[in-house]
Design a protein around this motif. Sequence first.
Motif, PDB file in Angstrom:
ATOM      1  N   VAL A  85       4.396  -7.456  67.101  1.00 31.28           N
ATOM      2  CA  VAL A  85       3.993  -8.121  65.912  1.00 31.28           C
ATOM      3  C   VAL A  85       3.128  -9.324  66.431  1.00 31.28           C
ATOM      4  O   VAL A  85       3.785 -10.038  67.170  1.00 31.28           O
ATOM      5  CB  VAL A  85       5.194  -8.711  65.099  1.00 31.28           C
ATOM      6  N   LYS A  86       1.963  -9.670  65.867  1.00 30.55           N
ATOM      7  CA  LYS A  86       1.342 -10.876  66.397  1.00 30.55           C
ATOM      8  C   LYS A  86       1.750 -11.970  65.457  1.00 30.55           C
ATOM      9  O   LYS A  86       1.040 -12.251  64.623  1.00 30.55           O
ATOM     10  CB  LYS A  86      -0.011 -10.409  66.409  1.00 30.55           C
ATOM     11  N   ALA A  87       2.828 -12.490  65.511  1.00 30.90           N
ATOM     12  CA  ALA A  87       3.503 -13.680  64.676  1.00 30.90           C
ATOM     13  C   ALA A  87       2.758 -14.913  65.119  1.00 30.90           C
ATOM     14  O   ALA A  87       2.355 -15.388  66.195  1.00 30.90           O
ATOM     15  CB  ALA A  87       4.763 -13.863  65.078  1.00 30.90           C
ATOM     16  N   ILE A  88       2.542 -15.870  64.065  1.00 27.35           N
ATOM     17  CA  ILE A  88       2.041 -17.233  64.157  1.00 27.35           C
ATOM     18  C   ILE A  88       2.811 -17.961  63.196  1.00 27.35           C
ATOM     19  O   ILE A  88       3.196 -17.469  62.227  1.00 27.35           O
ATOM     20  CB  ILE A  88       0.360 -17.234  63.713  1.00 27.35           C
ATOM     21  N   GLY A  89       3.104 -19.185  63.724  1.00 28.97           N
ATOM     22  CA  GLY A  89       3.962 -20.062  62.969  1.00 28.97           C
ATOM     23  C   GLY A  89       5.611 -19.689  63.061  1.00 28.97           C
ATOM     24  O   GLY A  89       5.842 -19.104  63.733  1.00 28.97           O
ATOM     25  N   GLN A  90       6.355 -20.504  62.332  1.00 33.86           N
ATOM     26  CA  GLN A  90       7.783 -20.299  62.542  1.00 33.86           C
ATOM     27  C   GLN A  90       8.375 -19.308  61.397  1.00 33.86           C
ATOM     28  O   GLN A  90       7.706 -19.435  60.341  1.00 33.86           O
ATOM     29  CB  GLN A  90       8.283 -21.713  62.121  1.00 33.86           C
ATOM     30  N   PRO A  91       9.305 -18.586  61.703  1.00 33.33           N
ATOM     31  CA  PRO A  91       9.872 -17.733  60.986  1.00 33.33           C
ATOM     32  C   PRO A  91      10.748 -18.050  59.847  1.00 33.33           C
ATOM     33  O   PRO A  91      11.374 -18.990  60.316  1.00 33.33           O
ATOM     34  CB  PRO A  91      10.537 -16.455  62.036  1.00 33.33           C
ATOM     35  N   GLU A  92      11.035 -17.505  58.769  1.00 33.57           N
ATOM     36  CA  GLU A  92      12.084 -17.965  57.798  1.00 33.57           C
ATOM     37  C   GLU A  92      13.223 -16.602  58.096  1.00 33.57           C
ATOM     38  O   GLU A  92      13.132 -15.535  57.789  1.00 33.57           O
ATOM     39  CB  GLU A  92      11.699 -17.975  56.401  1.00 33.57           C
ATOM     40  N   ILE A  93      14.494 -17.095  58.666  1.00 33.00           N
ATOM     41  CA  ILE A  93      15.395 -16.180  59.280  1.00 33.00           C
ATOM     42  C   ILE A  93      16.508 -16.404  58.341  1.00 33.00           C
ATOM     43  O   ILE A  93      16.915 -17.368  58.053  1.00 33.00           O
ATOM     44  CB  ILE A  93      15.678 -16.586  60.595  1.00 33.00           C
ATOM     45  N   GLU A  94      16.951 -15.189  57.852  1.00 35.30           N
ATOM     46  CA  GLU A  94      18.367 -15.336  56.793  1.00 35.30           C
ATOM     47  C   GLU A  94      19.249 -14.153  57.437  1.00 35.30           C
ATOM     48  O   GLU A  94      18.826 -13.029  57.815  1.00 35.30           O
ATOM     49  CB  GLU A  94      17.925 -14.892  55.551  1.00 35.30           C
ATOM     50  N   VAL A  95      20.623 -14.649  58.034  1.00 37.51           N
ATOM     51  CA  VAL A  95      21.369 -13.625  58.158  1.00 37.51           C
ATOM     52  C   VAL A  95      21.978 -12.780  56.991  1.00 37.51           C
ATOM     53  O   VAL A  95      22.287 -13.319  56.086  1.00 37.51           O
ATOM     54  CB  VAL A  95      22.713 -14.177  58.866  1.00 37.51           C
ATOM     55  N   THR A  96      21.936 -11.666  56.920  1.00 35.16           N
ATOM     56  CA  THR A  96      22.021 -10.477  55.612  1.00 35.16           C
ATOM     57  C   THR A  96      23.566 -10.246  55.703  1.00 35.16           C
ATOM     58  O   THR A  96      24.000  -9.668  54.643  1.00 35.16           O
ATOM     59  CB  THR A  96      20.855  -9.850  55.476  1.00 35.16           C
ATOM     60  N   ARG A  97      24.045  -9.859  56.889  1.00 32.38           N
ATOM     61  CA  ARG A  97      25.364  -9.247  56.886  1.00 32.38           C
ATOM     62  C   ARG A  97      25.893  -9.458  58.231  1.00 32.38           C
ATOM     63  O   ARG A  97      25.300  -9.469  59.203  1.00 32.38           O
ATOM     64  CB  ARG A  97      25.222  -7.537  56.686  1.00 32.38           C
ATOM     65  N   ILE A  98      27.353  -9.549  58.078  1.00 34.93           N
ATOM     66  CA  ILE A  98      28.008  -9.549  59.395  1.00 34.93           C
ATOM     67  C   ILE A  98      29.360  -8.744  59.326  1.00 34.93           C
ATOM     68  O   ILE A  98      30.154  -8.885  58.326  1.00 34.93           O
ATOM     69  CB  ILE A  98      28.710 -10.995  59.561  1.00 34.93           C
ATOM     70  N   GLU A  99      29.329  -7.594  60.122  1.00 36.79           N
ATOM     71  CA  GLU A  99      30.555  -6.707  60.179  1.00 36.79           C
ATOM     72  C   GLU A  99      31.225  -6.903  61.330  1.00 36.79           C
ATOM     73  O   GLU A  99      30.860  -6.627  62.579  1.00 36.79           O
ATOM     74  CB  GLU A  99      30.140  -5.330  60.218  1.00 36.79           C
ATOM     75  N   ASP A 100      32.299  -7.901  61.417  1.00 39.80           N
ATOM     76  CA  ASP A 100      32.872  -8.433  62.535  1.00 39.80           C
ATOM     77  C   ASP A 100      33.452  -7.175  63.442  1.00 39.80           C
ATOM     78  O   ASP A 100      33.935  -6.121  63.073  1.00 39.80           O
ATOM     79  CB  ASP A 100      34.227  -9.281  62.104  1.00 39.80           C
ATOM     80  N   GLY A 101      32.980  -7.091  64.730  1.00 44.33           N
ATOM     81  CA  GLY A 101      33.359  -6.168  65.619  1.00 44.33           C
ATOM     82  C   GLY A 101      32.542  -5.016  65.617  1.00 44.33           C
ATOM     83  O   GLY A 101      32.453  -4.091  66.457  1.00 44.33           O
ATOM     84  N   ASP A 102      31.673  -4.974  64.724  1.00 43.57           N
ATOM     85  CA  ASP A 102      30.621  -3.664  64.566  1.00 43.57           C
ATOM     86  C   ASP A 102      29.119  -4.250  64.908  1.00 43.57           C
ATOM     87  O   ASP A 102      28.610  -4.039  65.948  1.00 43.57           O
ATOM     88  CB  ASP A 102      30.693  -3.065  63.346  1.00 43.57           C
ATOM     89  N   HIS A 103      28.647  -5.175  64.099  1.00 43.09           N
ATOM     90  CA  HIS A 103      27.354  -5.608  63.882  1.00 43.09           C
ATOM     91  C   HIS A 103      26.989  -6.692  63.041  1.00 43.09           C
ATOM     92  O   HIS A 103      27.822  -7.020  62.232  1.00 43.09           O
ATOM     93  CB  HIS A 103      26.273  -4.409  63.747  1.00 43.09           C
ATOM     94  N   PHE A 104      25.954  -7.480  63.382  1.00 42.35           N
ATOM     95  CA  PHE A 104      25.374  -8.171  62.334  1.00 42.35           C
ATOM     96  C   PHE A 104      23.956  -7.886  62.095  1.00 42.35           C
ATOM     97  O   PHE A 104      23.052  -7.256  62.865  1.00 42.35           O
ATOM     98  CB  PHE A 104      25.726  -9.752  62.636  1.00 42.35           C
TER      99      PHE A 104
END
Length: 469
Positions: A85-104
């Motif tokens: 991805v040829k990204a320019i500028g700053q991203p807008e990041i949002e954590v959408t899910r956290i499954e403790d011990g499995d993944h986020f």
Amino acid sequence: MKSTVEQLSPTRVRISVEVPFEELKADFDRAYKALAQQVRVPGFRPGKVPARIIDARVGRGAVLEQVINESLPGRYSEAVSSADVKAIGQPEIEVTRIEDGDHFAFTAEVDVRPEVTLPDYESLEVSVETSEVSEADVEEELEELRKRFGTLNPVERGIENGDFVTLDLAATVNGEAVDDATASGLSHEVGSGQLIEGLDEAVLGLKAGEQTEFTTKLLAGDHAGEDAVVAVTIGSVKVRELPEVDDDFASMASEFDTVEELREDLRSKAEQSKKSQLGNTIRDKVVEALLDAVDIPVPENVVQSQVDEQLHNAVHALDHDEDTLNRLLEAQGKTREEFDKDSREAAEKVIRTQLLLDTIADTDEVSVGQQELFERIFFEAQRYGMEPQQFIQELQKQPNGLASIFADARRTKALVEVIRKVAVKDSDGNDIDTTEIFGSAESDADQTEEVAGEDTAEPSEQESEEASK
């Protein structure tokens, strides 16, 4: 780690990333080690508190938040790199899910360089005005040199255009003195228009010691855009007497012994100046032709960021007072709406040009060697009146400063390669040999061979992306 890319528009994507906890073991170890140094638990030495005790004291949620926040930048960069991805500028990041011990999981929306279909360069044609160095050009340069070595002598007559005067200025608005439009002992060349509008016309005919008043519109300060009455007192009137053009003058003003040698040197410098001006014109014309030939959508966030920066710089110069900016624009006969429109159009053109040249550089696999990068740094340092080493030190203080210089050098090199393929003609339709200005591809190849074995000055991928902002 798994990631997918969704194209939201030609200039924006959403990257969805899923990170398994097994990939975060080192991150968790680091977080628990840091917290173990901070938490004080009876029976445990500092740094030896077990993870389960820390979870009980601090809370597992706080640990998860710290680990995830610290890992996000790296995981985002990894996703961008793996998906190309040829990204320019700053991203807008949002954590959408956290499954403790499995993944986020998280999403990142970011502006990207649009796909650009480049034209056939050899099908493009531009026309530029050319001119030869004339005797008048040489005489003009010689006249400027005479002025530098002229002497100022007092006269007792009235002021004429071209005279040099010292004067005092005192401005009032509605009878109140304006401090930032009041000065004494100013030196001024009458007719140059370098001080207050209306001053040159007001002082014509005055002699030393005489006074006058005139009305003008102030262009800066707290009263920008308002009419002011300016009182002028003439201190002295002097005329510049120029030296005779002879061999003695040539010896005094240059390293040459004769006027003929001096004239030849001035002619050579005038030819170089015209050549440089022609090169700039060709660059501008070719860029315009390329922009007209391609469709380049611009990322709105990047445009807005540049517009905001332009406005910040304009307002910063006016003590952060937008009302003063508006009054100044009014004094110049321009509305704020026109200023904002011009700023946006200028920002869009700059960004479209950068995106175009970056695409050309990528397509043609343009690289910049250490020597070429240093030449660019040397050129920029000269522009700012700085020593190269001092300029480099200033660059290192700025985020991505060196990467920005690299990007500019790469774009310039890409544009030169295009210019060599475009048909460049004069106003009579004759071909212009651009190799006389920009060199040939063979000369570039020779230079590349000379620096073979040196590392190319490629910045990191992240630095390259940031330089495209």
